[in-house]
Design an enzyme around this catalytic site. Structure first.
Site, PDB file in Angstrom:
ATOM      1  N   ARG A   1     -25.633  -2.183   7.502  1.00 43.79           N
ATOM      2  CA  ARG A   1     -25.298  -3.411   7.469  1.00 43.79           C
ATOM      3  C   ARG A   1     -25.858  -4.436   8.702  1.00 43.79           C
ATOM      4  O   ARG A   1     -25.987  -5.446   8.313  1.00 43.79           O
ATOM      5  CB  ARG A   1     -23.640  -4.017   7.096  1.00 43.79           C
TER       6      ARG A   1
ATOM      7  N   LYS B   1       1.020  -1.264   0.176  1.00 44.88           N
ATOM      8  CA  LYS B   1       0.074  -0.039  -0.112  1.00 44.88           C
ATOM      9  C   LYS B   1       0.954   1.324  -0.036  1.00 44.88           C
ATOM     10  O   LYS B   1       1.872   1.341   0.792  1.00 44.88           O
ATOM     11  CB  LYS B   1      -0.855   0.053   1.398  1.00 44.88           C
TER      12      LYS B   1
ATOM     13  N   GLU C   1     -19.344  -5.351  10.503  1.00 46.63           N
ATOM     14  CA  GLU C   1     -20.256  -4.360  11.268  1.00 46.63           C
ATOM     15  C   GLU C   1     -21.401  -5.436  11.699  1.00 46.63           C
ATOM     16  O   GLU C   1     -21.749  -5.153  12.935  1.00 46.63           O
ATOM     17  CB  GLU C   1     -20.973  -3.303  10.311  1.00 46.63           C
TER      18      GLU C   1
HETATM   19  C1  TPP Z   1     -18.943  -2.151   5.007  1.00 42.88           C
HETATM   20  C2  TPP Z   1     -17.837  -1.066   5.075  1.00 42.88           C
HETATM   21  N1  TPP Z   1     -17.194  -0.837   6.302  1.00 42.88           N
HETATM   22  C3  TPP Z   1     -15.993  -0.357   6.217  1.00 42.88           C
HETATM   23  C4  TPP Z   1     -15.585   0.471   5.059  1.00 42.88           C
HETATM   24  C5  TPP Z   1     -14.509   1.546   5.381  1.00 42.88           C
HETATM   25  N2  TPP Z   1     -13.354   0.795   4.372  1.00 42.88           N
HETATM   26  C6  TPP Z   1     -12.940   1.351   3.168  1.00 42.88           C
HETATM   27  S1  TPP Z   1     -11.647   0.804   2.549  1.00 42.88           S
HETATM   28  C7  TPP Z   1     -11.414  -0.080   4.007  1.00 42.88           C
HETATM   29  C8  TPP Z   1     -10.321  -0.988   4.055  1.00 42.88           C
HETATM   30  C9  TPP Z   1     -10.187  -1.835   3.079  1.00 42.88           C
HETATM   31  O1  TPP Z   1      -9.040  -2.660   3.151  1.00 42.88           O
HETATM   32  P1  TPP Z   1      -8.628  -3.785   1.788  1.00 42.88           P
HETATM   33  O2  TPP Z   1      -9.724  -4.369   1.272  1.00 42.88           O
HETATM   34  O3  TPP Z   1      -7.469  -4.598   2.265  1.00 42.88           O
HETATM   35  O4  TPP Z   1      -8.285  -2.605   0.852  1.00 42.88           O
HETATM   36  P2  TPP Z   1      -6.790  -1.894   0.837  1.00 42.88           P
HETATM   37  O5  TPP Z   1      -7.274  -0.446   0.955  1.00 42.88           O
HETATM   38  O6  TPP Z   1      -6.058  -2.461   1.809  1.00 42.88           O
HETATM   39  O7  TPP Z   1      -6.657  -1.927  -0.610  1.00 42.88           O
HETATM   40  C10 TPP Z   1     -12.305  -0.042   4.881  1.00 42.88           C
HETATM   41  C11 TPP Z   1     -12.617  -0.476   6.205  1.00 42.88           C
HETATM   42  C12 TPP Z   1     -16.372   0.087   4.023  1.00 42.88           C
HETATM   43  N3  TPP Z   1     -15.975   0.700   2.900  1.00 42.88           N
HETATM   44  N4  TPP Z   1     -17.394  -0.704   3.953  1.00 42.88           N
HETATM   45 MG    MG Z   2      -5.640  -4.329   2.109  1.00 46.71          MG
END
Ligand code: TPP
Ligand code: MG
Ligand code: DXP
Length: 637
Positions: free
Chosen positions: A394, A281, A366
């Site tokens: 959710r 990242k 959630e």
């Molecule tokens: C249901 C839900 N909860 C929380 C979020 C907030 N959120 C957006 S991206 C993220 C982290 C995602 O991590 P990952 O899938 O590993 O993607 P990366 O950013 O590391 O590429 C979170 C918690 C969301 N988008 N949807």
């Molecule tokens: Mg990730």
């Protein structure tokens, strides 16, 4: 940007040499830093998927093949490669959306941004291909964070069942959500990452054998042919293969050649296959890599050279909550905190620092977070689950059936409630007060300023036999709005100044300053107005009906959907009390709202002081007209 500007669609990638592909990746990174530093956006996640996106678009034929991005916040590179290179208005009105958007491109299949849905979509699309006998491919890219969501596993359970239904799942494993991804799954991915698996064994063997060309190629092919036995011999492929999914990996997610080779094999496999890619990242951008908190997951405007924010917006709602939680934590040992993979964004980082053993990151889960909170409460603690308002959608059933039905003292703190704007339709917190209205026993606080956040959070955690909700907006918190009186449990923010007032204006949460402005505008029209802040908007305060009865019109103003919101609840309470006063409710219409600034969205939906004042003036004039006509009729008769 010599190469990037020549890419008008994915097929332009086909004619690039390996060296040119590397150059393109470098150009894309520099474009991203330059563009996103001017607008804000998801910089870290996109810097991490540059090579992966290039490889995907070379191996698959979008839009015939469907490439799906979980959450969608990492789709900027995909946008760049599919004809969208004007990032000057990213997330702004009329500009590119921060997520995939069907209106933008035929290459965008789903408009997501709530995590962990992509495998469900992929499952459905793959089934449709099967039924309609199409040979198109479906590729789902899901992050290690999104993979912690229960829905992803519900989908995998189905996907693994159909051994000959093609579906490629790319796990984009950068070891982080915002912060490092937690839990058993993250640990398992870590094991796979460090295991010298089949792919690495084969790559190393090939390297050695290439140096001995005479026996090298045949021997390599023999080894490759015997892959299943060989794989089990080298290292167990773990959970994915146990589930019935072919596992390919781990692959260096920044090596385009290795990615293409793995994706090509996955494409040909003819069944469900997981390609496990390791990415970084914030790749290539030092300020992001140095940011241990979230690797520039989502930034505002920044100085591109340093990564420092261009401006700081002062005290915000989240910060007020963050500090008060620490105070509460000191005072009460039974208070624990829950986050769904968003410790810092929801302001629980300070609490975590002070009380590391009393905070639980449940992952992007959630629903589980809410049920786990019910368990914690039943076990004698008072959990505070801080979550963005839109993501609580959710967990509605869990709030209803687990927390409320069991009378659990759980406090839900809903950040980013109301119009957030630039993240588009899915991120507006415009449903919470409507869906939660139907939950028996649940109480909702909508604090109007920082003092009220503190006070109402304290009141909320005192309730130990029902769920409580404290909801507030995104961004800077305004100045304190002083009460001038109290009626029941409600704060009076402005007295009408007459014994026969015209309008009772019910102000919800952060809209208090706007409501006072409306009252000022009405005053100029000779319309006397009482402004009241109910503080707790559910249940409707018992003093509301008698207060309303002393006015000619009731007006409610809320930063939430009109349908089923506070306005509806007040109207019902008045009907139940037999108070027959006309009521006009102002709130967010039941529409999905395009991305734009909060101010622009509010203007578009007429949630501004002049708009509301104009409409209320019209309403009062109409009543005056009716009143005058009735008087004329009475005099005539
Ligand atoms: C249901 C839900 N909860 C929380 C979020 C907030 N959120 C957006 S991206 C993220 C982290 C995602 O991590 P990952 O899938 O590993 O993607 P990366 O950013 O590391 O590429 C979170 C918690 C969301 N988008 N949807
Ligand atoms: Mg990730
Ligand atoms: C993708 C996602 O859901 C979050 O990253 C979101 O973009 C964060 O929004 P804030 O900028 O309001 O924290």
């Amino acid at each position: 940007m010599a190469l990037l500007t020549r890419i008008t669609g994915p097929r332009d990638l086909d004619r690039l040499s390996p060296e040119q592909l590397d150059q393109l990746a470098a150009e894309i990174r520099s474009f991203l830093v330059d563009a996103v530093s001017k607008t804000g956006g998801h910089l870290g996640p996109n810097l991490g998927v540059v090579e992966l996106t290039i490889a995907l678009h070379r191996v698959f034929e979008s839009p015939k093949d469907k490439i799906l991005w979980d959450t969608g916040h990492q789709s900027y590179v995909h946008k760049l490669l599919t004809g969208r290179q004007d990032f000057s208005r990213l997330k702004m009105k009329g500009g590119l959306s921060g997520y995939p958007a069907r209106a933008e491109s035929e290459h965008d299949v789903i408009e997501n941004s709530h995590a962990s849905t992509v495998l469900g979509w992929a499952d459905g699309l793959a089934k449709a291909n099967e039924v309609l006998r199409r040979d198109d491919h479906v590729v789902a890219v899901i992050g290690d964070g999104a993979l912690t969501g229960g829905m992803a596993w519900e989908a995998l359970n189905n996907i693994a069942e159909a051994k000959d239904r093609p579906l490629v799942i790319v796990v984009n494993d950068n070891e982080r959500s915002y912060a490092p991804t937690i839990g058993g799954l993250a640990n398992h991915l870590a094991t796979l990452r460090t295991t010298d698996g089949y792919e690495r064994f084969l790559a190393r063997t090939k390297e050695i054998l290439d140096r001995t060309p005479v026996v090298g190629k045949p021997l390599y092919e023999t080894l490759h042919g015997a892959k299943k036995g060989l794989k089990d011999f080298i290292a167990p492929q773990g959970m994915f293969e146990d589930l019935g999914l072919k596992y390919v990996g781990p692959i260096d997610g920044h090596d385009i050649e290795a990615l293409e080779s793995a994706l090509t094999r996955a494409k040909r496999f003819g069944g469900p296959v997981i390609v496990h890619c390791l990415t970084e990242k914030g790749r290539g951008y030092q300020p992001a890599l140095a940011d241990e908190a979230d690797r520039f997951h989502a930034v505002g405007k920044i100085h591109p050279d340093t990564g420092l924010p261009i401006s700081s917006s002062g005290a915000d709602w989240t910060g007020v909550f963050a500090d008060e939680m620490v105070e509460l934590g000191r005072e009460r040992e039974d208070i624990v905190a829950i986050t769904a993979a968003m410790l810092q964004p929801v302001g629980l980082d300070k609490f975590a620092k002070a009380f590391p053993d009393r905070v639980y990151d449940v992952g992007i889960a959630e629903q589980h977070g809410a049920v786990s909170a019910a368990g914690l409460a039943t076990g004698g603690l008072h959990p505070v689950f801080a979550v963005y308002a839109t993501f609580l959608n959710r967990a509605f059933d869990q709030v209803l059936m687990d927390v409320a039905l069991h009378k659990c003292g759980v406090t839900f703190v809903l950040d980013r409630a109301g119009i957030t704007g630039t993240d588009g339709a899915s991120h507006n917190g415009m449903w919470d007060m409507s869906i939660l209205q139907v939950v028996p026993g649940l109480r909702i606080a909508a604090p109007r300023d920082a003092d009220q956040v503190r006070a109402q959070l304290r009141e909320a955690v005192e309730v130990d036999d029902a769920p409580t909700v404290v909801r507030y907006s995104k961004g800077a918190v305004g100045p304190a709005v002083e009460a001038v009186g109290r009626v029941g449990g409600m704060d009076v923010l402005r007295e009408a100044g007459t014994d026969t007032p015209d309008v009772l204006l019910v102000s919800v949460g952060a809209l208090a300053p706007m409501c006072l402005e409306i009252a000022g505008l009405l005053d100029q029209q000779g319309i006397s107005t009482t402004v009241v802040d109910p503080r707790w908007v559910k249940p409707v305060d018992e003093a509301m009906a008698p207060l309303a009865d002393r006015h000619r019109v009731v007006v409610t103003v809320e930063d939430n959907g009109r349908v089923g919101g506070v306005g509806c609840a007040v109207a019902q309470a008045l009907r139940d009390a037999g108070v027959d006063v006309p009521l006009r409710d102002f709130g967010i219409p039941p529409r999905f709202l395009d991305h734009a600034s909060r101010k622009e969205v509010l203007a578009e939906i007429g949630l501004t002081a002049p708009d509301i004042a104009r409409q209320v003036t019209g309403l009062v004039s109409k009543l005056d007209g009716r009143y005058e006509q009735a008087e004329v009729r009475a005099a005539r008769d």
